[in-house]
Scaffold this motif. Structure first.
Motif, PDB file in Angstrom:
ATOM      1  N   ALA A  90       0.850  -1.197   0.000  1.00 55.19           N
ATOM      2  CA  ALA A  90       0.000   0.000   0.000  1.00 55.19           C
ATOM      3  C   ALA A  90       0.885   1.246   0.000  1.00 55.19           C
ATOM      4  CB  ALA A  90      -0.915   0.001   1.211  1.00 55.19           C
ATOM      5  N   GLU A  91       1.018   1.870  -1.160  1.00 54.65           N
ATOM      6  CA  GLU A  91       1.872   3.050  -1.301  1.00 54.65           C
ATOM      7  C   GLU A  91       1.115   4.351  -1.069  1.00 54.65           C
ATOM      8  OE1 GLU A  91       3.321   2.630  -5.244  1.00 54.65           O
ATOM      9  OE2 GLU A  91       4.314   0.696  -4.868  1.00 54.65           O
ATOM     10  N   TRP A  92      -0.200   4.318  -1.300  1.00 58.05           N
ATOM     11  CA  TRP A  92      -1.005   5.543  -1.207  1.00 58.05           C
ATOM     12  C   TRP A  92      -2.362   5.153  -0.646  1.00 58.05           C
ATOM     13  CZ3 TRP A  92      -5.030   8.074  -4.317  1.00 58.05           C
ATOM     14  CH2 TRP A  92      -5.118   9.456  -4.081  1.00 58.05           C
ATOM     15  N   VAL A  93      -2.625   5.519   0.605  1.00 58.47           N
ATOM     16  CA  VAL A  93      -3.873   5.164   1.286  1.00 58.47           C
ATOM     17  C   VAL A  93      -4.657   6.435   1.567  1.00 58.47           C
ATOM     18  CG1 VAL A  93      -4.906   4.043   3.294  1.00 58.47           C
ATOM     19  CG2 VAL A  93      -2.756   3.168   2.348  1.00 58.47           C
ATOM     20  N   VAL A  94      -5.878   6.493   1.068  1.00 60.55           N
ATOM     21  CA  VAL A  94      -6.758   7.638   1.301  1.00 60.55           C
ATOM     22  C   VAL A  94      -7.812   7.238   2.330  1.00 60.55           C
ATOM     23  CG1 VAL A  94      -8.423   9.238   0.295  1.00 60.55           C
ATOM     24  CG2 VAL A  94      -6.427   8.512  -1.029  1.00 60.55           C
ATOM     25  N   SER A  95      -7.935   8.018   3.397  1.00 62.83           N
ATOM     26  CA  SER A  95      -8.962   7.791   4.417  1.00 62.83           C
ATOM     27  C   SER A  95     -10.174   8.665   4.118  1.00 62.83           C
ATOM     28  CB  SER A  95      -8.417   8.135   5.812  1.00 62.83           C
ATOM     29  OG  SER A  95      -7.306   7.336   6.139  1.00 62.83           O
ATOM     30  N   LEU A  96     -11.359   8.073   4.187  1.00 65.46           N
ATOM     31  CA  LEU A  96     -12.602   8.826   3.989  1.00 65.46           C
ATOM     32  C   LEU A  96     -13.541   8.525   5.132  1.00 65.46           C
ATOM     33  CD1 LEU A  96     -14.714   9.405   0.826  1.00 65.46           C
ATOM     34  CD2 LEU A  96     -15.813   8.388   2.823  1.00 65.46           C
ATOM     35  N   ASP A  97     -14.088   9.577   5.746  1.00 68.89           N
ATOM     36  CA  ASP A  97     -15.066   9.410   6.819  1.00 68.89           C
ATOM     37  C   ASP A  97     -16.078  10.545   6.747  1.00 68.89           C
ATOM     38  OD1 ASP A  97     -15.149   7.577   9.485  1.00 68.89           O
ATOM     39  OD2 ASP A  97     -16.079   9.540   9.866  1.00 68.89           O
ATOM     40  N   PRO A  98     -17.359  10.267   7.081  1.00 70.05           N
ATOM     41  CA  PRO A  98     -18.345  11.355   7.071  1.00 70.05           C
ATOM     42  C   PRO A  98     -18.105  12.391   8.166  1.00 70.05           C
ATOM     43  CG  PRO A  98     -19.311   9.324   7.907  1.00 70.05           C
ATOM     44  CD  PRO A  98     -17.975   8.959   7.348  1.00 70.05           C
ATOM     45  N   SER A  99     -17.339  12.038   9.201  1.00 72.17           N
ATOM     46  CA  SER A  99     -17.050  12.960  10.299  1.00 72.17           C
ATOM     47  C   SER A  99     -15.829  13.810   9.982  1.00 72.17           C
ATOM     48  CB  SER A  99     -16.805  12.166  11.589  1.00 72.17           C
ATOM     49  OG  SER A  99     -16.118  12.938  12.545  1.00 72.17           O
ATOM     50  N   GLU A 100     -15.978  15.124  10.032  1.00 68.67           N
ATOM     51  CA  GLU A 100     -14.836  16.009   9.800  1.00 68.67           C
ATOM     52  C   GLU A 100     -13.761  15.815  10.858  1.00 68.67           C
ATOM     53  OE1 GLU A 100     -15.692  20.096   9.176  1.00 68.67           O
ATOM     54  OE2 GLU A 100     -17.268  19.720   7.681  1.00 68.67           O
ATOM     55  N   ARG A 101     -14.167  15.557  12.097  1.00 66.29           N
ATOM     56  CA  ARG A 101     -13.181  15.393  13.162  1.00 66.29           C
ATOM     57  C   ARG A 101     -12.385  14.106  12.985  1.00 66.29           C
ATOM     58  NH1 ARG A 101     -16.308  17.680  18.615  1.00 66.29           N
ATOM     59  NH2 ARG A 101     -16.727  19.757  17.767  1.00 66.29           N
ATOM     60  N   PHE A 102     -13.048  13.022  12.594  1.00 59.92           N
ATOM     61  CA  PHE A 102     -12.307  11.802  12.312  1.00 59.92           C
ATOM     62  C   PHE A 102     -11.388  12.001  11.095  1.00 59.92           C
ATOM     63  CE2 PHE A 102     -15.200   8.677  14.664  1.00 59.92           C
ATOM     64  CZ  PHE A 102     -14.198   8.334  15.568  1.00 59.92           C
ATOM     65  N   ALA A 103     -11.887  12.669  10.067  1.00 56.50           N
ATOM     66  CA  ALA A 103     -11.057  12.906   8.888  1.00 56.50           C
ATOM     67  C   ALA A 103      -9.823  13.734   9.249  1.00 56.50           C
ATOM     68  CB  ALA A 103     -11.869  13.600   7.804  1.00 56.50           C
ATOM     69  N   THR A 104      -9.987  14.690  10.155  1.00 55.07           N
ATOM     70  CA  THR A 104      -8.846  15.498  10.599  1.00 55.07           C
ATOM     71  C   THR A 104      -7.827  14.636  11.341  1.00 55.07           C
ATOM     72  OG1 THR A 104     -10.214  17.485  10.766  1.00 55.07           O
ATOM     73  CG2 THR A 104      -8.151  17.466  12.006  1.00 55.07           C
ATOM     74  N   LEU A 105      -8.299  13.732  12.209  1.00 55.62           N
ATOM     75  CA  LEU A 105      -7.392  12.823  12.900  1.00 55.62           C
ATOM     76  C   LEU A 105      -6.635  11.944  11.906  1.00 55.62           C
ATOM     77  CD1 LEU A 105      -9.566  11.613  15.935  1.00 55.62           C
ATOM     78  CD2 LEU A 105      -7.617  13.177  16.003  1.00 55.62           C
TER      79      LEU A 105
END
Length: 314
Positions: free
Chosen positions: A78-93
């Motif tokens: 895994a060279e490039w992992v994008v995190s997606l979450d509906p919560s802005e606070r989780f996305a910031t973490l």
């Protein structure tokens, strides 16, 4: 127009704004309550290891704090992992360790064929249009890309659901929905096929966790971001007497010799692949090289013929 609007409202089982609020509220103290997320993430990564493939570009769908990124072994590539979450606070973490985006699982902001794998751990059970979300995940995948999802299933928290319903009925004279409805295992593979995945597979685990009492269980669920977000939930403050009675019933009905109560979490695992010409294909009807009757040592009967003499139809 009113009829169409009513139909759409009926489809909105979950209040997605409340889902985001629950997750935003949980983000700050999530490491204290993330045991289930960590356990399921490890089981998902184990399944990826078994596949023995490399996944350079990966989407973590419903990422919470982005902990999947730290769990991936180097051999998975895994060279490039994008995190997606509906919560802005989780996305910031999650952004502290790599790229992340705050977005809905039902409205993915990615071009087709962007990823080699889409992985989702404990998020899709809050999606209103699950077939649509799976379809978008499949469209994000490159041909022969992997989708591997883990979501809560129908046996989850069956103990809590029963006691809350009984307590509300006793105290208030009626019960409202308090625990999320979950998908059933028998429907899961069909949902994957409907979304266009090849070679879909669905299976499940049942994890049981014990608590000193029902109040600690409900506090844990809140800390996980798994609080009630059903659109038809009872609005307003619930009398304390409801929860007191629920805790009593829970203990009476389920407590073990040590006084602790069990809570069940059924996890459904959904696996499928974006279609590709290299994948195994079903044979065309009539193309079999050997007759089933020969393999069974029997006599072949043309369709519609009566049963052979001396043999009763079942």
């Amino acid at each position: 127009m009113a009829y169409i609007s009513a139909m759409m409202d009926q489809m909105l089982v979950f209040d997605r704004r409340q889902v985001r609020r629950n997750r935003d509220r949980a983000a700050a103290d999530f490491p204290a309550h993330d045991f289930l997320k960590r356990e399921v993430t490890e089981r998902v990564v184990d399944r990826m290891r078994d596949i023995q493939r490399r996944f350079p570009r990966l989407l973590d769908l419903g990422s919470h704090d982005g902990s999947l990124r730290q769990s991936l072994d180097p051999e998975l590539g895994a060279e490039w992992v994008v995190s997606l979450d509906p919560s802005e606070r989780f996305a910031t973490l999650a952004s502290a360790s790599g790229p992340s985006v705050a977005a809905e699982e039902e409205f993915l902001p990615f071009a087709p064929a962007s990823f080699d794998a889409v992985i989702s751990c404990l998020s899709l059970h809050w999606v209103n249009d699950l077939p649509g979300a799976l379809l978008q995940a499949r469209q994000c995948l490159k041909p022969d890309g992997l989708f591997l999802g883990a979501m809560l299933g129908g046996e989850t928290l069956h103990e809590l659901r029963a006691v809350l319903t009984e307590a509300e009925t006793e105290v208030l004279g009626g019960a409202g929905p308090r625990v999320s409805p979950f998908a059933e295992l028998q429907d899961a593979a069909g949902l994957m096929q409907r979304a266009g995945f090849a070679l879909p597979v669905a299976d499940s685990d049942l994890l049981t966790v014990t608590y000193a009492n029902a109040f600690l269980l409900m506090h844990e669920l809140r800390g996980m971001g798994e609080g009630n977000a059903i659109t038809a939930r009872r609005k307003g403050t619930t009398p304390k007497a409801v929860f007191m009675r629920a805790a009593e019933i829970y203990h009476e009905r389920h407590a073990g010799p040590d006084g602790r109560i069990p809570a069940s979490f059924q996890v459904l695992y959904l696996t499928g692949w974006a279609p590709h010409a290299s994948q195994q294909q079903p044979l065309r009807p009539g193309s079999a090289a050997h007759r089933l009757a020969d393999a069974l040592g029997g006599t072949e009967q043309p369709a519609g013929d009566p049963a052979a003499p001396g043999r009763k139809p079942h």
